[in-house]
Design a protein around this motif. Structure first.
Motif, PDB file in Angstrom:
ATOM      1  N   VAL A 129       0.853  -1.199   0.000  1.00 13.23           N
ATOM      2  CA  VAL A 129       0.000   0.000   0.000  1.00 13.23           C
ATOM      3  C   VAL A 129       0.887   1.248   0.000  1.00 13.23           C
ATOM      4  N   THR A 130       1.926   1.236   0.856  1.00 13.96           N
ATOM      5  CA  THR A 130       2.833   2.390   0.922  1.00 13.96           C
ATOM      6  C   THR A 130       3.499   2.632  -0.425  1.00 13.96           C
ATOM      7  N   LEU A 131       3.934   1.513  -1.033  1.00 18.23           N
ATOM      8  CA  LEU A 131       4.596   1.613  -2.329  1.00 18.23           C
ATOM      9  C   LEU A 131       3.675   2.265  -3.354  1.00 18.23           C
ATOM     10  N   PHE A 132       2.430   1.841  -3.318  1.00 17.94           N
ATOM     11  CA  PHE A 132       1.445   2.376  -4.251  1.00 17.94           C
ATOM     12  C   PHE A 132       1.224   3.880  -4.003  1.00 17.94           C
ATOM     13  N   VAL A 133       1.032   4.202  -2.712  1.00 16.57           N
ATOM     14  CA  VAL A 133       0.813   5.620  -2.374  1.00 16.57           C
ATOM     15  C   VAL A 133       2.034   6.446  -2.772  1.00 16.57           C
ATOM     16  N   ALA A 134       3.236   5.894  -2.495  1.00 15.99           N
ATOM     17  CA  ALA A 134       4.463   6.621  -2.837  1.00 15.99           C
ATOM     18  C   ALA A 134       4.546   6.845  -4.340  1.00 15.99           C
ATOM     19  N   SER A 135       4.154   5.820  -5.120  1.00 24.72           N
ATOM     20  CA  SER A 135       4.213   5.965  -6.582  1.00 24.72           C
ATOM     21  C   SER A 135       3.253   7.044  -7.057  1.00 24.72           C
ATOM     22  N   VAL A 136       2.054   7.032  -6.465  1.00 16.63           N
ATOM     23  CA  VAL A 136       1.068   8.049  -6.851  1.00 16.63           C
ATOM     24  C   VAL A 136       1.614   9.444  -6.522  1.00 16.63           C
ATOM     25  N   LEU A 137       2.186   9.551  -5.310  1.00 16.97           N
ATOM     26  CA  LEU A 137       2.757  10.838  -4.903  1.00 16.97           C
ATOM     27  C   LEU A 137       3.879  11.258  -5.850  1.00 16.97           C
ATOM     28  N   ALA A 138       4.730  10.286  -6.200  1.00 23.49           N
ATOM     29  CA  ALA A 138       5.865  10.576  -7.082  1.00 23.49           C
ATOM     30  C   ALA A 138       5.365  11.098  -8.416  1.00 23.49           C
TER      31      ALA A 138
END
Ligand code: ADP
Length: 603
Positions: free
Chosen positions: A153-162
């Motif tokens: 989930v964090t990875l996904f959120v981080a990608s969206v943020l990126a």
């Protein structure tokens, strides 16, 4: 980067949390089991003391309430007193436990408890419990899954943020960078960044745009100034061309007619006046020539020729040219040309003559008595070039140290009285210096006030083998009977040029304007046309074009020489463009004119 940082972050915090939780679980379980063992002991202390295994067994049945308790045993004096088993399928995990020690051991999916039971400082029994930790293990496994889930989930959120950050930060910066590259490449300062955002990137773009505004404004201003400067340069050149034409044309007549007048019978007084006229007009011509030359150098329109010539002869010729002045001032003159100086070099002999005349002229002007010497020597030699040094030495008034540096600047003279005493414009040395430097050479002066001056200059000439063209030998052969049409609106000039030509056996017809010229051309045969450039109504350029346009072969080939007083490169190019074959600058030398005529009419 954002993804990497958040991944590491999640991993580290999960690990810490996981380990902490695991530890807490084991501690809790251990404590719970110890209490359990103690409770079992306490509940059975009476049954042990009074040796009632039956009651003890009943007591142990209460353990059924906790499904994780698999086996419970009470050992009295190392013998099994009573035991409880949840069901018969359960294996007893045998492990050696130090008797009477208070221990909890964790095995795979199981925990073993060993607790001594004390009474009045005596150990009366030992309680053993086998406990299933499967549930704990399962709970931990659940944790692994949760951590993995959090991680993804964090990875996904981080990608969206990126992606979001890239859209808002990285991309605008990259676009600004691309714009910068395009501007650098195409030099188009009218381009602007379209980023109007209110954030820092927007401010950066705004600053960038403002910088471009300023550059563009400066550029516009500069190109306007440049155009202005070019226009004024053109106007200056046009003015100069007109002025020199206006000045040289009458002067040409004065000098020419003075010469003709000199050949007529005159008394002594008249000859004296005539010589004064000649002196003054020569001087005036020299000044006009200086000005023309100076402005031509200034506009970078000077071209140097590559002729084969003899330095010795050039130096000798100076002596002949200056003979009159030298004799008048009673000055000695000698030339010393070193043996190493080659007989023939390649370069601009006309300019060398001009430089030497200037320096020797000055030397004569500023030397009341004594002598003037020219020394010539070779200073270097390379594969293609040969460096020649010339020294012009006089025993004249000399130049003060502090003035030696500035006499090469334009319009400077040693001091203001110089002009009054010796005349001159202060342009001679400036021109000389430019002429030398444009040929790759240099000039300096050594002088002591009152003792004399030595002007030292050097020019690198090409060796004869590297000559690109050989000067044509066109020595004038007199006696040709060529018919020449002379066109000029100035009657004085017509008279003067006509008499020169007739003295050299040419047949000359004259025309005062284009109309008369065309009439003569149609009615008579000519071998050559001498054409003045500036005439009212139809000028020389136009008339030449008209002649060339006549549908008759002879008019297309008849040689035309332009007579011009304004010898700028533009002017000369215009002559050729109008179909003329050659030009001669007024006031011309008789030999030069005749040589040019013969050159164009020889069959
Ligand atoms: P001008 O037309 O005045 O001769 P030049 O540029 O030729 O201009 O010379 C500049 C000044 O340098 C002269 O006015 C003179 O003061 C000084 N000068 C040049 N040549 C000599 C010389 N041989 N001896 C003394 N002074 C000289």
């Amino acid at each position: 980067m954002i993804v990497i940082v958040s991944t590491i972050n999640v991993l580290i915090s999960s690990l810490i949390y996981f380990n902490y939780d695991k530890k807490v679980f084991y501690e809790d379980t251990k404590q719970k089991l110890e209490i359990l063992a103690r409770v079992v002991g306490e509940n059975n202390s009476a049954t042990i003391l009074f040796n009632k295994p039956k009651e003890a067994k009943e007591n142990l049945q209460t353990l059924k309430a906790d499904e994780h308790i698999e086996i419970a045993q009470i050992i009295v004096k190392k013998k099994l007193f009573v035991s409880y088993k949840k069901n018969e399928n359960i294996d007893e995990v045998f492990i050696p436990i130090t008797p009477y020690s208070d221990t909890v051991i964790f095995l795979k999916e199981k925990a073993l408890v060993n607790a001594p039971l004390h009474m009045d400082n005596d150990t009366i029994a030992e309680i053993r419990i086998q406990y299933s930790t499967k549930a704990i293990q399962e709970k931990l496994q659940g944790y692994y899954k949760i951590i993995a889930l959090i991680f993804f989930v964090t990875l996904f959120v981080a990608s969206v943020l990126a992606y979001f950050f890239q859209k808002n930060i990285t991309r605008p910066i990259f676009e600004l960078y691309k714009l910068m590259n395009i501007i650098t490449e195409k030099k188009d300062y009218s381009l602007r960044s379209g980023n109007m955002a209110k954030d820092e990137i927007g401010q950066l773009s705004n600053g960038f745009n403002q910088m471009l505004d300023q550059i563009e404004e400066k550029n516009n201003e500069l190109s306007y100034q440049k155009e202005l400067a070019e226009a004024s340069l053109k106007a200056k050149e046009r003015f100069l061309a007109n002025m020199t034409h206006e000045l040289r044309t009458p002067l040409n007549s004065i000098i020419g007619l003075t010469g003709l007048l000199h050949d007529t019978p005159l008394n002594h007084e008249q000859i004296n006046y005539l010589e004064n006229i000649k002196l003054s007009s020569d001087h005036l011509l020299a000044i006009i020539n200086d000005l023309l030359e100076f402005s031509r150098i200034g506009s970078g329109k000077l071209q140097f020729e590559e002729n084969e010539f003899s330095i010795r002869l050039s130096v000798e010729r100076i002596k002949n040219t200056m003979q009159y002045e030298l004799r008048k001032r009673n000055l000695d003159f000698s030339c010393h040309v070193d043996k190493e100086v080659p007989h023939i070099v390649v370069g601009d002999d006309y300019r060398l003559n001009q430089i030497l005349l200037n320096l020797v002229g000055n030397a004569i002007k500023f030397t009341p008595k004594g002598k003037i010497e020219i020394f010539v020597k070779k200073i270097f030699e390379s594969e293609q070039k040969i460096g020649i040094e010339f020294r012009v030495k006089d025993t004249g008034i000399g130049i003060r140290k502090e003035k030696q540096k500035i006499i090469f600047d334009s319009f400077t003279q040693e001091n203001d009285t110089t002009t009054r005493e010796y005349g001159g414009t202060g342009l001679g040395l400036a021109i000389t210096k430019q002429l030398i430097e444009l040929q790759g050479g240099e000039i300096r002066v050594e002088s002591e006030k009152g003792k004399g001056s030595t002007f030292i200059f050097s020019i690198p000439y090409l060796k004869k083998e590297f000559s690109l063209k050989t000067k044509e030998n066109n020595a004038p052969k007199l006696g040709h009977l060529e018919k020449i049409l002379l066109i000029d609106d100035n009657e004085m000039n017509l008279l003067f040029t006509k008499s020169i030509l007739e003295k050299s056996n040419f047949v000359v017809e004259t025309a005062l304007n284009a109309e008369l010229a065309l009439e003569k051309l149609y009615s008579k045969e000519f071998n050559l046309i001498l054409m003045d450039l500036y005439m009212p109504e139809t000028d020389g350029f136009e008339l030449s074009q008209k002649i060339r346009a006549i549908d008759d072969e002879k008019f297309k080939t008849i040689p035309i020489i332009a007579l011009t007083a304004a010898a700028t490169v533009n002017e000369i190019n215009k002559c050729f463009a109008a179909g003329m074959n050659d030009y001669i600058i007024k006031p011309f030398k008789k030999d030069e004119l005749i040589s040019k005529i013969l050159n164009l009419t020889k069959k």
